[in-house]
Scaffold this motif. Structure first.
Motif, PDB file in Angstrom:
ATOM      1  N   GLN A  46     136.391  17.334  62.017  1.00  0.00           N
ATOM      2  CA  GLN A  46     136.403  16.678  60.710  1.00  0.00           C
ATOM      3  C   GLN A  46     136.768  15.188  60.752  1.00  0.00           C
ATOM      4  OE1 GLN A  46     135.256  17.914  57.911  1.00  0.00           O
ATOM      5  NE2 GLN A  46     135.680  15.985  56.883  1.00  0.00           N
TER       6      GLN A  46
ATOM      7  N   LYS B 166     134.227  12.951  62.709  1.00  0.00           N
ATOM      8  CA  LYS B 166     132.927  12.650  62.098  1.00  0.00           C
ATOM      9  C   LYS B 166     133.103  11.638  60.971  1.00  0.00           C
ATOM     10  CE  LYS B 166     132.448  16.868  59.235  1.00  0.00           C
ATOM     11  NZ  LYS B 166     131.503  17.919  58.845  1.00  0.00           N
TER      12      LYS B 166
ATOM     13  N   HIS C 194     139.687  23.134  50.393  1.00  0.00           N
ATOM     14  CA  HIS C 194     138.721  22.879  51.463  1.00  0.00           C
ATOM     15  C   HIS C 194     139.466  22.231  52.638  1.00  0.00           C
ATOM     16  CE1 HIS C 194     134.918  22.479  53.324  1.00  0.00           C
ATOM     17  NE2 HIS C 194     134.808  21.191  53.157  1.00  0.00           N
ATOM     18  N   HIS C 195     139.766  20.976  52.550  1.00  0.00           N
ATOM     19  CA  HIS C 195     140.691  20.309  53.458  1.00  0.00           C
ATOM     20  C   HIS C 195     141.150  19.025  52.781  1.00  0.00           C
ATOM     21  CE1 HIS C 195     137.241  17.872  54.349  1.00  0.00           C
ATOM     22  NE2 HIS C 195     136.621  18.846  54.981  1.00  0.00           N
TER      23      HIS C 195
ATOM     24  N   ARG D  50     133.788  13.004  50.794  1.00  0.00           N
ATOM     25  CA  ARG D  50     135.140  12.722  51.290  1.00  0.00           C
ATOM     26  C   ARG D  50     135.781  11.574  50.525  1.00  0.00           C
ATOM     27  NH1 ARG D  50     133.839  17.246  54.070  1.00  0.00           N
ATOM     28  NH2 ARG D  50     132.236  16.838  55.625  1.00  0.00           N
TER      29      ARG D  50
HETATM   30  N1  ASP Z   1     135.228  20.513  58.542  1.00  0.00           N
HETATM   31  C1  ASP Z   1     134.844  21.436  57.507  1.00  0.00           C
HETATM   32  C2  ASP Z   1     135.023  22.869  57.973  1.00  0.00           C
HETATM   33  O1  ASP Z   1     135.169  23.123  59.146  1.00  0.00           O
HETATM   34  C3  ASP Z   1     133.432  21.268  57.071  1.00  0.00           C
HETATM   35  C4  ASP Z   1     133.176  19.978  56.366  1.00  0.00           C
HETATM   36  O2  ASP Z   1     133.884  19.672  55.394  1.00  0.00           O
HETATM   37  O3  ASP Z   1     132.228  19.300  56.731  1.00  0.00           O
HETATM   38  O4  ASP Z   1     134.976  23.782  57.165  1.00  0.00           O
END
Ligand code: ASP
Length: 585
Positions: free
Chosen positions: A197, A200, A444-445, A485
């Motif tokens: 994450q 990228k 999500h994160h 993001r």
């Molecule tokens: N990194 C996130 C996941 O592993 C996916 C993303 O938000 O692109 O779920």
């Protein structure tokens, strides 16, 4: 030359040719003065023929062979007297003139066939033998094909394949990290990525615009059936995009795969909000191959003197088409099913919609035909249908009704693995409250942007803010998830605050990202697909293990390697593990 052709290649047109084949002995059949042998490789099976009239010694040699021996043969292609229509090479056989054993084999512990007699555990111990079976071969061929198709599509769309490191520092995706002690930095550890994450995102800051990677991720989660501690993602990120642009691109990818692999010809994917998905399907990953949606009966069922409904936070019904003739026994079985601890409903109310205007229900005492007719309208039930009703706490009841819906559909054969029904689910809550830790967690994160119109909620009502996030759902499985993001330091800091991170903590863990945002970060967003699950679904399977070449078992062990395993003392000392613990005292 070990071979002139593969074992899947020869046809009627090759008759008369001299060929060389190499492969494994699949089967040996002796018939009087003849021996027939099936030779196998990745590409198929070819019949070899030996006849005592041709060469007595050669026939003897063939009789000595065993299953799974590796041999090389020379011979001429003949048209078979009785063709085998099941085999692509079934019209020919090889009249063998010379045979060489390349490798002997012990009798394998299970049969190397589609319907093997090997148990799951044995097959994992001898995975290389299991992988010889045709269904496992098909699975791995499919996996490789999907990999190719993904790359083909993304390369075409201008995505760059860029690698990111495996030895990193923790990235929070909601699981525990696997850690790797550093011998050369005593007492310190790397973490394996739960996903690339942050990398990228940094690639977007660096200006690479479109990134992808088919990449291994590691999550030390509690054991659950069909969960792998390491798994593969199709990981993607794009710059200067809004949510719709990301969704369009990856709807395109998904369509490309469904078309090429399954001949799918569906239209635009439906988009559903998280709230709609919960209310209508009782889950955020609805299976829309069939209808049977959930409907609230609150206004029609409460305050009518039936205590179970009156006490309940919500009353939810669904219409089961053509099930009005369910027997008492069937209804009891369903009722038992919803009361199992995994489902946890208190009980099940039913109402049969019979002839025009006639109803029969388990609550006839409290609801007359006119009231039940209203239920039928609300649930979209026609005569001949069965309405099933659950009541109780809202989130639990919706979830239980959603499970019941899937259970019924499976019983009714509505979950055909060859039918594909993709959709998007959007507008997830940004955060969710975690009882255990007593703080909010990112759903999500923590890098997911809130929806612009919900930014004002962040400070005082963070739980009300929605995320600019999207999940791609296929047949009741989440196959991909991503978000737009945050690309501004201030907003990222505010979200960290809402998540209960002190400024100190945020800086320590994510200082590099916050700093990067100070050097010109483009708006960006992305997604990751669960590659193992995606391939399994395309292969018509709910289980991912048969689509992973060397998987772990349900206890997270590799049975072939017998890992994880102890280390010897010397190695443990070198890793300074004791030192690391001492430093915390
Ligand atoms: N990194 C996130 C996941 O592993 C996916 C993303 O938000 O692109 O779920």
């Amino acid at each position: 030359m070990y071979r002139s052709h593969t074992c899947g290649e020869l046809r009627r047109e090759n008759a008369g040719q001299e060929v060389v084949l190499s492969g494994w002995v699949q089967r040996i059949r002796q018939m009087g003065g003849m021996v027939f042998l099936e030779l196998r490789d990745r590409y198929g099976l070819t019949q070899l023929a030996f006849n005592d009239g041709w060469d007595q010694d050669l026939l003897e040699q063939a009789r000595q062979l065993g299953r799974e021996w590796v041999v090389q043969v020379w011979g001429a292609v003949l048209i078979r007297e009785s063709a085998n229509p099941q085999l692509p090479t079934g019209e020919i056989e090889i009249k063998v003139s010379q045979l060489k054993v390349l490798s002997r084999a012990k009798t394998p512990p299970f049969t190397i066939e589609r319907d093997t007699d090997g148990g799951e555990e044995q097959r994992l111990v001898f995975r290389y033998l299991d992988l010889r079976r045709p269904d496992m071969r098909d699975n791995l061929l499919l996996r490789s094909r999907v990999d190719q198709l993904v790359r083909e599509y993304l390369n075409e769309e201008g995505f760059l394949n860029i690698e990111t490191p495996y030895l990193i520092k923790s990235t929070p995706e909601g699981a525990r990290d696997f850690v790797v002690p550093s011998r050369t930095n005593p007492g310190q550890f790397y973490a394996l990525p739960q996903s690339p994450q942050t990398f990228k995102q940094l690639l977007m800051v660096a200006g690479y615009d479109r990134y992808y990677q088919i990449v291994r991720c590691f999550r030390d989660e509690d054991l659950r059936a069909d969960r792998q501690p390491e798994f593969t993602q199709i990981d993607c990120e794009m710059s200067f995009v809004d949510r719709e642009a990301v969704m369009r691109t990856f709807e395109g990818l998904t369509r490309h795969l469904l078309q090429k692999v399954a001949g799918w010809e569906g239209g635009t994917f439906p988009v559903m909000t998280y709230q709609e998905a919960l209310a209508q399907y009782g889950t955020d990953k609805p299976d829309i191959r069939f209808d049977m949606r959930l409907h609230t009966l609150d206004a029609l069922a409460k305050d009518r003197g039936f205590a179970v409904f009156d006490r309940a936070e919500t009353v939810v019904g669904l219409a089961v088409p053509g099930a009005a003739d369910y027997s008492r026994k069937q209804l009891d079985a369903l009722s038992k099913w919803v009361q199992r601890p995994q489902i946890g409903a208190g009980g099940l109310i039913w109402c049969k919609v019979q002839e025009e205007g006639q109803f029969k229900s388990s609550v006839d005492k409290f609801f007359d035909a006119a009231a039940l007719a209203q239920w039928a309208v609300q649930c979209g039930a026609k005569s001949g249908d069965l309405i099933l009703v659950l009541a109780g706490d809202r989130s639990k009841t919706l979830k239980a009704a959603g499970e019941l819906r899937l259970h019924l559909a499976a019983e009714m054969g509505l979950r055909d693995p060859r039918v594909f029904a993709p959709l998007w689910v959007v507008d997830f809550p940004l955060l969710e409250w975690d009882e255990e830790s007593g703080r909010y967690h990112a759903m999500h994160h923590p890098f997911t942007a809130p929806k612009e119109e919900d930014l004002h909620l962040l400070k005082d009502y963070p739980e009300k803010a929605r995320a600019n996030a999207y999940d791609l759902v296929l047949n009741g499985n989440e196959i991909g998830g991503g978000s737009i993001r945050i690309h501004e330091r201030d907003l990222q800091q505010r979200v960290f605050q809402a998540l209960g991170f002190s400024d100190e903590e945020a800086k320590r863990q994510f200082g590099f990202l916050l700093q990067a945002f100070e050097y010109g970060a483009p708006p960006h967003g992305g997604i990751a697909f669960g590659f193992d699950r995606l391939v399994a679904l395309l292969g018509g399977s709910e289980s991912i293990r048969p689509f992973i070449p060397f998987p772990k078992n349900n206890a997270g062990r590799d049975l072939m390697l017998n890992a994880p395993a102890d280390l010897d003392e010397e190695q443990l000392r070198e890793l300074s593990l004791a030192l690391a613990l001492k430093a915390k005292d």
